[in-house]
Scaffold this motif. Structure first.
Motif, PDB file in Angstrom:
ATOM      1  N   TRP A 741       0.836  -1.203   0.000  1.00 34.11           N
ATOM      2  CA  TRP A 741       0.000   0.000   0.000  1.00 34.11           C
ATOM      3  C   TRP A 741       0.878   1.264   0.000  1.00 34.11           C
ATOM      4  CZ3 TRP A 741      -5.101   1.245  -0.461  1.00 34.11           C
ATOM      5  CH2 TRP A 741      -5.487   2.515  -0.033  1.00 34.11           C
ATOM      6  N   GLU A 742       1.854   1.259   0.871  1.00 32.31           N
ATOM      7  CA  GLU A 742       2.774   2.411   0.965  1.00 32.31           C
ATOM      8  C   GLU A 742       3.473   2.650  -0.367  1.00 32.31           C
ATOM      9  OE1 GLU A 742       3.173   4.446   3.497  1.00 32.31           O
ATOM     10  OE2 GLU A 742       1.803   3.331   4.811  1.00 32.31           O
ATOM     11  N   ILE A 743       3.943   1.558  -0.955  1.00 33.23           N
ATOM     12  CA  ILE A 743       4.666   1.682  -2.224  1.00 33.23           C
ATOM     13  C   ILE A 743       3.752   2.251  -3.296  1.00 33.23           C
ATOM     14  CG2 ILE A 743       5.747   0.361  -4.094  1.00 33.23           C
ATOM     15  CD1 ILE A 743       6.769  -1.590  -1.874  1.00 33.23           C
ATOM     16  N   ALA A 744       2.503   1.763  -3.313  1.00 34.53           N
ATOM     17  CA  ALA A 744       1.569   2.233  -4.332  1.00 34.53           C
ATOM     18  C   ALA A 744       1.195   3.693  -4.098  1.00 34.53           C
ATOM     19  CB  ALA A 744       0.319   1.358  -4.333  1.00 34.53           C
ATOM     20  N   MET A 745       0.948   4.053  -2.838  1.00 32.31           N
ATOM     21  CA  MET A 745       0.481   5.402  -2.530  1.00 32.31           C
ATOM     22  C   MET A 745       1.599   6.438  -2.651  1.00 32.31           C
ATOM     23  SD  MET A 745      -2.642   5.097  -2.222  1.00 32.31           S
ATOM     24  CE  MET A 745      -2.820   3.545  -3.058  1.00 32.31           C
ATOM     25  N   ALA A 746       2.829   5.990  -2.540  1.00 32.00           N
ATOM     26  CA  ALA A 746       3.942   6.931  -2.652  1.00 32.00           C
ATOM     27  C   ALA A 746       4.022   7.492  -4.067  1.00 32.00           C
ATOM     28  CB  ALA A 746       5.254   6.248  -2.272  1.00 32.00           C
ATOM     29  N   GLY A 747       3.413   6.817  -5.006  1.00 31.82           N
ATOM     30  CA  GLY A 747       3.394   7.316  -6.376  1.00 31.82           C
ATOM     31  C   GLY A 747       4.676   6.997  -7.114  1.00 31.82           C
ATOM     32  N   ALA A 748       4.665   7.336  -8.401  1.00 30.98           N
ATOM     33  CA  ALA A 748       5.825   7.026  -9.235  1.00 30.98           C
ATOM     34  C   ALA A 748       7.033   7.816  -8.770  1.00 30.98           C
ATOM     35  CB  ALA A 748       5.514   7.353 -10.688  1.00 30.98           C
ATOM     36  N   PRO A 749       8.216   7.203  -8.768  1.00 30.15           N
ATOM     37  CA  PRO A 749       9.420   7.916  -8.339  1.00 30.15           C
ATOM     38  C   PRO A 749       9.761   9.035  -9.314  1.00 30.15           C
ATOM     39  CG  PRO A 749       9.902   5.586  -8.817  1.00 30.15           C
ATOM     40  CD  PRO A 749       8.474   5.811  -9.140  1.00 30.15           C
ATOM     41  N   ALA A 750      10.344  10.091  -8.772  1.00 35.74           N
ATOM     42  CA  ALA A 750      10.685  11.237  -9.606  1.00 35.74           C
ATOM     43  C   ALA A 750      12.011  11.039 -10.315  1.00 35.74           C
ATOM     44  CB  ALA A 750      10.740  12.502  -8.732  1.00 35.74           C
ATOM     45  N   ASN A 751      12.844  10.158  -9.735  1.00 36.62           N
ATOM     46  CA  ASN A 751      14.178   9.977 -10.314  1.00 36.62           C
ATOM     47  C   ASN A 751      14.127   9.106 -11.569  1.00 36.62           C
ATOM     48  OD1 ASN A 751      13.712   8.129  -7.746  1.00 36.62           O
ATOM     49  ND2 ASN A 751      14.745   6.917  -9.332  1.00 36.62           N
ATOM     50  N   ALA A 752      15.213   9.167 -12.334  1.00 35.30           N
ATOM     51  CA  ALA A 752      15.334   8.305 -13.505  1.00 35.30           C
ATOM     52  C   ALA A 752      15.710   6.907 -13.039  1.00 35.30           C
ATOM     53  CB  ALA A 752      16.410   8.849 -14.444  1.00 35.30           C
ATOM     54  N   GLY A 753      15.425   5.927 -13.882  1.00 33.85           N
ATOM     55  CA  GLY A 753      15.718   4.551 -13.494  1.00 33.85           C
ATOM     56  C   GLY A 753      17.100   4.103 -13.917  1.00 33.85           C
ATOM     57  N   ASP A 754      17.595   3.075 -13.218  1.00 30.48           N
ATOM     58  CA  ASP A 754      18.861   2.454 -13.586  1.00 30.48           C
ATOM     59  C   ASP A 754      18.516   1.183 -14.364  1.00 30.48           C
ATOM     60  OD1 ASP A 754      21.159   0.995 -13.770  1.00 30.48           O
ATOM     61  OD2 ASP A 754      21.323   0.619 -11.606  1.00 30.48           O
ATOM     62  N   PRO A 755      18.868   1.147 -15.663  1.00 28.24           N
ATOM     63  CA  PRO A 755      18.444   0.012 -16.501  1.00 28.24           C
ATOM     64  C   PRO A 755      18.840  -1.344 -15.914  1.00 28.24           C
ATOM     65  CG  PRO A 755      19.454   1.716 -17.847  1.00 28.24           C
ATOM     66  CD  PRO A 755      19.654   2.143 -16.417  1.00 28.24           C
ATOM     67  N   ALA A 756      20.012  -1.433 -15.338  1.00 30.84           N
ATOM     68  CA  ALA A 756      20.462  -2.723 -14.803  1.00 30.84           C
ATOM     69  C   ALA A 756      19.581  -3.148 -13.629  1.00 30.84           C
ATOM     70  CB  ALA A 756      21.922  -2.645 -14.367  1.00 30.84           C
ATOM     71  N   ALA A 757      19.282  -2.175 -12.765  1.00 31.53           N
ATOM     72  CA  ALA A 757      18.451  -2.489 -11.598  1.00 31.53           C
ATOM     73  C   ALA A 757      17.035  -2.838 -12.033  1.00 31.53           C
ATOM     74  CB  ALA A 757      18.434  -1.302 -10.640  1.00 31.53           C
ATOM     75  N   GLU A 758      16.544  -2.099 -13.033  1.00 30.20           N
ATOM     76  CA  GLU A 758      15.197  -2.382 -13.528  1.00 30.20           C
ATOM     77  C   GLU A 758      15.141  -3.764 -14.169  1.00 30.20           C
ATOM     78  OE1 GLU A 758      14.030   0.878 -16.029  1.00 30.20           O
ATOM     79  OE2 GLU A 758      13.596   2.176 -14.308  1.00 30.20           O
ATOM     80  N   ARG A 759      16.198  -4.092 -14.885  1.00 34.40           N
ATOM     81  CA  ARG A 759      16.271  -5.419 -15.499  1.00 34.40           C
ATOM     82  C   ARG A 759      16.224  -6.501 -14.410  1.00 34.40           C
ATOM     83  NH1 ARG A 759      15.578  -9.398 -16.919  1.00 34.40           N
ATOM     84  NH2 ARG A 759      16.544 -10.830 -18.389  1.00 34.40           N
ATOM     85  N   ASP A 760      16.912  -6.212 -13.318  1.00 31.21           N
ATOM     86  CA  ASP A 760      16.967  -7.169 -12.217  1.00 31.21           C
ATOM     87  C   ASP A 760      15.584  -7.342 -11.569  1.00 31.21           C
ATOM     88  OD1 ASP A 760      18.494  -8.889 -10.482  1.00 31.21           O
ATOM     89  OD2 ASP A 760      18.133  -7.372  -8.929  1.00 31.21           O
ATOM     90  N   ILE A 761      14.889  -6.219 -11.364  1.00 33.80           N
ATOM     91  CA  ILE A 761      13.547  -6.279 -10.782  1.00 33.80           C
ATOM     92  C   ILE A 761      12.601  -7.021 -11.719  1.00 33.80           C
ATOM     93  CG2 ILE A 761      11.513  -4.859 -10.227  1.00 33.80           C
ATOM     94  CD1 ILE A 761      13.540  -4.893  -8.006  1.00 33.80           C
ATOM     95  N   SER A 762      12.734  -6.735 -12.968  1.00 37.19           N
ATOM     96  CA  SER A 762      11.897  -7.388 -13.954  1.00 37.19           C
ATOM     97  C   SER A 762      12.127  -8.901 -13.934  1.00 37.19           C
ATOM     98  CB  SER A 762      12.243  -6.792 -15.309  1.00 37.19           C
ATOM     99  OG  SER A 762      11.585  -7.455 -16.303  1.00 37.19           O
ATOM    100  N   ARG A 763      13.379  -9.290 -13.799  1.00 34.54           N
ATOM    101  CA  ARG A 763      13.713 -10.723 -13.716  1.00 34.54           C
ATOM    102  C   ARG A 763      13.063 -11.344 -12.478  1.00 34.54           C
ATOM    103  NH1 ARG A 763      18.910 -10.264 -13.269  1.00 34.54           N
ATOM    104  NH2 ARG A 763      19.206 -10.337 -15.503  1.00 34.54           N
ATOM    105  N   LYS A 764      13.214 -10.664 -11.359  1.00 43.09           N
ATOM    106  CA  LYS A 764      12.639 -11.191 -10.119  1.00 43.09           C
ATOM    107  C   LYS A 764      11.120 -11.277 -10.216  1.00 43.09           C
ATOM    108  CE  LYS A 764      16.073 -10.312  -6.577  1.00 43.09           C
ATOM    109  NZ  LYS A 764      17.186  -9.417  -6.943  1.00 43.09           N
ATOM    110  N   LEU A 765      10.531 -10.276 -10.875  1.00 41.80           N
ATOM    111  CA  LEU A 765       9.073 -10.280 -11.012  1.00 41.80           C
ATOM    112  C   LEU A 765       8.615 -11.529 -11.764  1.00 41.80           C
ATOM    113  CD1 LEU A 765       6.303  -8.897 -10.708  1.00 41.80           C
ATOM    114  CD2 LEU A 765       6.767  -7.699 -12.840  1.00 41.80           C
ATOM    115  N   HIS A 766       9.306 -11.826 -12.830  1.00 53.54           N
ATOM    116  CA  HIS A 766       8.875 -12.986 -13.628  1.00 53.54           C
ATOM    117  C   HIS A 766       9.175 -14.302 -12.922  1.00 53.54           C
ATOM    118  CE1 HIS A 766       6.977 -11.259 -17.148  1.00 53.54           C
ATOM    119  NE2 HIS A 766       7.691 -10.200 -16.822  1.00 53.54           N
TER     120      HIS A 766
END
Length: 923
Positions: A741-766
Motif C-alpha cells: 500500500w505504501e509503495i503504491a500510494m507513494a506514487g511514481a518515483p521522480a528519479n530516472a531509473g537504472d536500466p540494470a536495476a530495472e532489469r533485475d527487478i523485472s527478472r525477479k518479477l517474472h
RNA sequence: GCCUCCGUAGCUCAGGGGUAGAGCGCUCCCUUGGUAAGGGCGAGGUCAUGAGUUCAAAUCUCAUCGGAGGCUCCA
C-alpha cells in the motif's frame, strides 16, 4: 505524507460495488473455456467459523486466478440446510426449524460476504426450501422406479439419543459420528439405495485427480474381496447354510461352523437341549451396544446350537456354533471355521476346546505344524494337506484366483457343484430414511401393504409447518394427522431423507436454482459440468464424497443427463464420460487447530487436607509474581475439572479443590469471578466451544480487515495440512499489505531509473510469477504469498536506492496489483483505482510469465573439491563444460588442493532451474 | 495389527542428488511529527537417528524412532 491503509474504509465499499455491478455473475458463454470451482457448502449452524474461512478463501483465490487467466468461472455457494441441530433447537428452545435455519442462513450469508469471495449469489441453493427438495423427492421417485431405491428389512444402526436410524457411514467405532453416542443394531424395515450395485464402478478412479488418501479410504470402505461361496447343509433337516470364504483352499480344515447370533437359521436348527443356552446368549448380545461388541482383545464367546452340518468337500460332520465374532452384516453371516489358518477361529477353538486341523503345511519350516504345538493360526503359504484330491496344491501369498491352490479349489467346487467363485463387499446399501422431521419428505404412501408413489404433479410433498415439537423422542410427523393421513385408505410415509441425499446433487442445483421444470437446466449443465475443482474436508471421504459419486452414476444410468448430453453435442462438445464422475479434481484442506494457551498463574490459600488443598481463596496473578511471605500453594493451572484445579507447583502437580464459597480474584475479568473463569493450560487441539479456543472470524475482520485475514490463512499454513492457530503471525501478512500500500500510494518515483536495476527487478518479477502460478495450481498458497513478500522486499530496496524510474514503476505496479488481486481482492481493487486504471482489477488479464525475462544472465560457478564447495566464479549462464572445468581447475581454491597434481576427475554439473552450475574436482 | 502421509531455524512452512531458504519471533542499533508504528544490522539449523547407493545425500533406498490421519473380529 500518504494516506495509511484502512481496510474497513475500502472493503465494504468494494463488496457493495462488486455486487451492484454484477461482477461475479457467471453466465454460460460457449466462446469461453469454463471452470466450475466448488467448495463444500456449509451447514447453517449459526456462525461462520474460522474453518469456513480456511476452506473457502483459498478456493476463492484460486477461482479468481482462473478467471483472470481467461476462464469463465462458476463459483457458487449455498446451504446444506436440513439436519438434526435445527430440530433439536426446536425441541429445546421452541423455535421452529424454519425460523432457526433461515435466521442462521441470513447471518451466515452476511458473514460469507465479508470474505470478499466471488460467490455468485444469484445461484444460491438452499436444500430445505421446497423448490429444492421437490427435486430431492423427484430423484427418490426416479430411483424407486428404476429399482435403485427399495424398502427392505435389515439390521440397522439405531441411535437411542437421536431416535433415528443412521447409515453405516455415519457410525464410527459403534458410535454416532456427530454426537458420539453409542448405537445399537436393530432389525427394521427401512428405505435403501442400492449403492452396492455400483461397488465395482466406484472402485475405479481412472481419470480422477483425487487425493490418494481419499481413494484408499473409499477403496477400503467398499472392501472388495475375492473368494468362493459354498453351501453346507445341516445334518438334520438339510437346511442349507451358505458361507463365503476368501480361503477356499482351507475348506478341508473346517472343524466347526459359526453363525452370527442374529442369523435366520439359528432358531430352526437349535436343538431343544441347547435352546435355553442359545436364547440366553442371544439376549445378552442384543443388550450390548456396538461399542461393547467391538471392544478389543475381548474374550471370544459363543454357544453350541446342538446341530451339525456336513462339510460338502469331505462329507465330515462339524458342530454349528453361534458367536458374536461373526457379523450378520458381513458376507452371509455364517462362516466355516478353520482354526488352524484363521486367528479368530483359532482363538475361539482354544476357548471352546474345539479341534484344530492343519491343511496348509509350510514348506520352509523346521518342524511341521501340528495342532498341539500351534500357539496361533498360520495364514502363510504352503502345500495343501489333509485335503483329499487337492493335496499338494501350492498355496501362495496371493489372493483370489492368483493363488494356485485357491484357483484349483474354485474350479473343483464349480465342477462338482459344491460352490462357486464369489466376490464380496464390505459396503452395504445406503440406508436413506430417517425418523426425523427436519429433512426432505420421502414421496411415498402406503395403501395397506402396498407402496404407492406420490404422483409427480403432487410434488413436492411439503413439510407441514404447524407441527408440535413435544420432546416425545418421535418425529412430529408421526402424530400430525393432516400430514400422514392422505385419505381413509392411504397413509403417507413419515420418514424423511438422509441429508446426505440432498447434498449428493447440490452441485447440479447451482446450475439453475430457480428451474421449476427439472432439477437442473440442460443447457447450463452442458456447459458447466463436471465440477473442475472441488475443495473441502477429508472427513467426508466415505460419506458425501462416495454418495455423490454414486448419485452421479445413477443419474447417468437413468437418463437424467440425456438432455444435457444432447445440448453438448449441439455445441460441438463430446459428452462421452462427462457424466461418469461429479468432480474431476478434489483437494482437501487441513484443519485449523486451536493454539496453545498458558494456564492462569494462581495463588491458592486454604486448608490442606491429606493430599489436597481446600481453597477458600484463589487469586490469578502475573506469571510467577508470588508476594513475599505467601504461604499457600501457587503455580500454573495445568488442568481443571469442575472445581478441582491441577496446579503445577515447580514441576509437581498439586490438587486444589475450590470450595463453593471461595473468593476468586481474576484481575482482567471485572466483577465477581467464579471458578469456571479460571483458565487452564491448553495444548494444540481441535477448536471447540467447550475448550474455549474458538477463533471468531468476525472479530479478526474487525481488527485486521478481510484481506489480511485471507492472506494470513493462506500464508501461515500448508493448506492441505492445516495447523495450530497463532494470531501473532498475522503481523506478517499485515505488514506485507501495508508495505505494498505504501509503495503504491507513494506514487511514481521522480528519479530516472537504472536500466540494470530495472532489469533485475523485472527478472525477479517474472520469477515470482512462475512461483505464484505453480503455488495456485498446486494449492500451495503459502508459497505463492511468500514469494510475493520476497518480491516486495526487492522492490522496496530498489526504490530506496532510487534505481527505478516512473514508467517502469507503473508497469511493475500494474503487475504487482494484478498478482495480488486473487489473494487480497479489496486492497488490490482500491490500489488499481487509485493508480488510475479501469474497473475492475478482477477482470484484467493475469500477468504473463516470460521465461526470457526470468532467466539469469550471470551465475556463480561453484568450485567443489571432493563434494565440498570451496569457491565461486562469476560466469555467464550458458557456460560450457570445457570452459567451466578449465576455469575451475585454474582457480586458486582448486590449486590449493591439487598442489600441481592432475585431478582424478572433474565433474561438471550445468545449472538448471535456478541452481548454479558446479564443477566437482575429485583429488 | 494393517494402510497412507509426515519429521528442515524458537514457531509456521518452502525446497529437494550439487553453497540451507521465507515469514513471524528473537538480539542489537536508528527513528520518536507515519507511533497500539517505521527503518537498519545480525544471530540462529549434523535437514529425527542409523546404514546403503554415489565423485557428491537434507534430497534416492532400507531399517529404527517419533508424529498425524484412516481402517480393523471383513471370514
Amino acid at each position: 505524507m500518504t494516506e495509511s491503509y484502512q481496510p474497513h474504509d475500502i472493503e465494504v465499499k468494494w463488496q457493495q460495488k462488486w455486487e451492484a455491478s454484477e461482477l461475479y455473475r457467471s453466465r454460460v458463454d460457449w466462446d469461453k473455456p469454463k471452470h466450475y470451482a466448488l467448495t463444500m457448502l456449509p451447514y447453517p449452524s449459526g456462525d461462520l467459523h474460522i474453518g469456513h474461512w480456511f476452506a473457502m478463501t483459498p478456493s476463492d483465490a484460486r477461482a479468481r486466478w482462473m478467471r483472470m487467466k481467461g476462464y469463465n468461472v462458476l463459483f457458487p455457494m449455498g446451504f446444506d440446510a436440513f439436519g438434526l441441530p435445527a430440530e433439536q433447537a426446536a425441541i429445546s428452545r421452541n423455535i421452529h426449524p424454519w425460523k432457526w435455519t433461515y435466521a442462521n442462513i441470513e447471518r451466515m450469508r452476511e458473514q460469507l460476504r465479508s470474505m470478499g469471495a466471488m460467490f455468485d449469489w444469484e445461484r444460491e441453493a438452499i436444500s430445505c426450501r421446497p423448490e429444492y427438495y421437490k427435486w430431492s423427492e423427484w430423484f427418490f421417485k426416479k430411483f424407486y422406479e428404476h429399482g435403485v431405491a427399495y424398502r427392505g428389512s435389515a439390521l440397522v444402526n439405531w441411535s437411542e439419543t437421536l431416535q433415528t436410524v443412521l447409515a453405516n457411514e455415519q457410525v464410527i467405532d459403534g458410535k454416532d459420528e456427530r454426537t458420539g453416542q453409542p448405537v445399537i443394531h436393530k432389525m427394521m424395515e427401512q428405505w435403501f439405495f442400492r449403492i452396492t450395485q455400483y461397488a465395482d464402478e466406484l472402485l475405479d478412479f481412472a481419470g480422477m485427480d483425487w487425493p490418494e488418501s481419499i481413494k484408499i479410504m473409499q477403496t477400503n470402505w467398499i472392501g472388495r474381496s475375492e473368494g468362493a461361496r459354498a453351501t453346507f447343509h445341516t445334518e438334520v433337516g438339510g437346511h442349507p447354510i451358505q458361507i463365503y470364504t476368501t480361503r477356499p483352499d482351507t475348506l478341508w480344515g473346517a472343524t466347526f461352523m459359526v453363525l452370527a447370533p442374529e442369523h435366520d437359521l439359528v432358531e430352526k436348527i437349535t436343538t431343544d437341549a441347547q435352546r435355553a443356552a442359545v436364547e440366553h446368549y442371544i439376549d445378552e448380545i442384543a443388550a450390548e451396544t456396538e461399542v461393547e461388541r467391538m471392544m478389543e482383545h475381548r474374550e471370544k464367546t459363543g454357544v453350541f446350537t446342538g446341530a451339525y452340518a456336513i462339510n460338502p468337500v469331505n462329507d465330515e460332520k462339524v458342530p454349528i456354533w453361534i458367536a458374536d465374532y461373526v457379523m450378520v452384516t458381513y458376507g452371509t453371516g455364517a462362516i466355516m471355521a478353520v482354526p488352524a489358518h484363521d486367528q479368530r477361529d483359532f482363538e475361539f477353538a482354544r476357548a471352546q476346546d474345539l479341534p484344530i486341523r492343519v491343511v496348509i503345511q509350510p514348506e520352509d519350516m523346521a518342524e511341521p505344524l501340528t495342532e498341539a504345538a500351534m500357539t496361533e493360526a498360520y495364514d502363510g503359504p504352503g502345500l495343501m494337506v489333509n485335503s483329499g484330491a487337492m493335496d499338494g496344491s501350492v498355496s501362495s501369498w496371493q489372493k483370489g484366483r492368483k493363488n494356485p491352490a485357491i484357483n484349483r479349489v474354485i474350479d473343483w467346487l464349480e465342477a462338482t457343484g459344491k460352490g462357486e467363485e464369489a466376490v464380496n463387499y464390505r459396503l452395504r446399501d445406503w440406508l436413506i430414511s430417517r425418523q426425523r422431521y427436519w429433512g426432505g419428505p420421502i414421496p411415498m404412501m402406503y395403501d395397506g401393504d402396498e407402496i404407492v408413489p406420490v404422483p409427480d404433479d403432487e410434488l413436492p410433498v411439503e413439510l407441514p409447518e404447524d407441527v408440535d415439537f413435544a420432546p416425545t423422542g418421535r418425529s412430529p410427523l408421526t402424530y400430525h394427522e393432516p400430514f400422514f393421513k392422505v385419505d381413509d385408505a392411504r397413509r403417507r410415509e413419515t420418514d424423511t431423507l438422509d441429508t446426505f441425499m440432498c447434498s449428493s446433487w447440490y452441485q447440479l442445483r447451482y446450475l439453475s436454482p430457480d428451474c421449476d421444470t427439472a432439477p437442473f437446466d440442460a443447457d447450463e449443465a452442458a456447459y458447466w459440468l463436471p465440477v473442475d475443482v472441488y475443495t473441502g474436508g477429508a472427513e467426508h471421504a466415505v460419506m458425501h464424497l462416495l454418495y455423490t459419486r454414486f448419485f452421479t452414476k445413477v443419474l447417468r444410468d437413468i437418463g437424467v443427463y440425456d438432455d444435457a448430453a444432447a445440448a453438448m453435442r449441439r455445441h460441438g462438445r463430446d459428452p462421452d464420460g462427462v457424466f461418469d464422475e461429479p468432480m474431476t479434481v478434489l483437494r482437501n484442506q487441513g484443519q485449523v487447530l486451536g493454539g496453545e494457551r498458558q494456564g492462569d498463574f494462581a495463588l491458592c490459600s486454604g486448608r490442606v487436607v491429606g493430599e489436597r488443598m481446600l481453597a477458600e481463596r484463589v487469586e490469578v496473578v502475573d506469571w510467577n509474581q508470588v508476594p513475599a511471605g505467601f504461604e499457600g500453594w501457587f503455580g500454573e493451572i495445568v488442568h481443571r475439572t469442575e472445581n478441582v484445579l491441577h496446579l503445577n507447583m515447580a514441576g509437581l502437580t498439586q490438587f486444589v479443590e475450590v470450595l463453593p464459597e471461595a473468593e476468586i480474584v481474576i484481575p482482567h475479568i471485572v466483577g465477581a469471578n467464579n471458578v469456571n473463569q479460571l483458565q487452564h493450560h491448553l495444548d494444540i487441539q481441535r477448536m471447540s466451544k467447550s475448550k474455549g479456543n474458538v477463533v471468531n472470524p468476525d472479530e479478526l475482520v474487525e481488527k485486521y480487515g478481510a484481506d489480511v485475514v485471507r492472506c494470513y490463512l493462506m500464508f501461515n499454513f500448508d493448506w492441505q495440512k492445516g495447523g495450530p492457530w497463532n494470531e501473532n503471525n498475522i503481523k506478517g501478512p499485515q505488514g506485507w499489505l501495508h508495505d505494498i500500500w505504501e509503495i503504491a500510494m507513494a506514487g511514481a518515483p521522480a528519479n530516472a531509473g537504472d536500466p540494470a536495476a530495472e532489469r533485475d527487478i523485472s527478472r525477479k518479477l517474472h520469477q515470482t510469477i512462475a512461483v505464484i502460478n505453480r503455488g495456485l495450481e498446486e494449492f500451495s498458497f503459502n508459497t505463492a504469498i511468500a514469494e510475493q513478500m520476497k518480491f516486495k522486499n526487492s522492490l522496496k530496496a530498489a526504490l530506496r536506492a532510487q534505481a527505478i524510474g516512473a514508467e517502469f514503476w507503473r508497469d511493475v505496479m500494474s503487475q504487482v496489483i494484478r498478482l495480488l488481486a486473487p489473494f487480497a481482492p479489496h486492497i488490490a481493487e482500491e490500489m488499481w483505482l487509485r493508480l488510475g486504471w479501469d474497473y475492475s482489477v478482477h477482470t484484467q488479464p493475469w500477468p504473463e510469465y516470460d521465461a526470457d525475462l526470468a532467466r539469469e544472465e550471470t551465475v556463480d560457478l561453484v568450485v567443489m573439491v571432493n563434494g565440498k564447495p570451496r569457491a565461486t566464479i562469476a560466469v555467464t549462464v550458458d557456460i560450457e563444460r570445457e570452459r567451466a572445468q578449465e576455469l575451475a581447475l585454474a582457480s586458486e581454491a582448486a590449486q590449493r588442493f591439487l598442489k600441481g597434481a592432475p585431478p582424478k576427475r572433474a565433474i561438471f554439473i550445468p545449472g538448471r532451474n535456478g541452481s548454479d552450475p558446479k564443477v566437482n574436482i575429485v583429488v
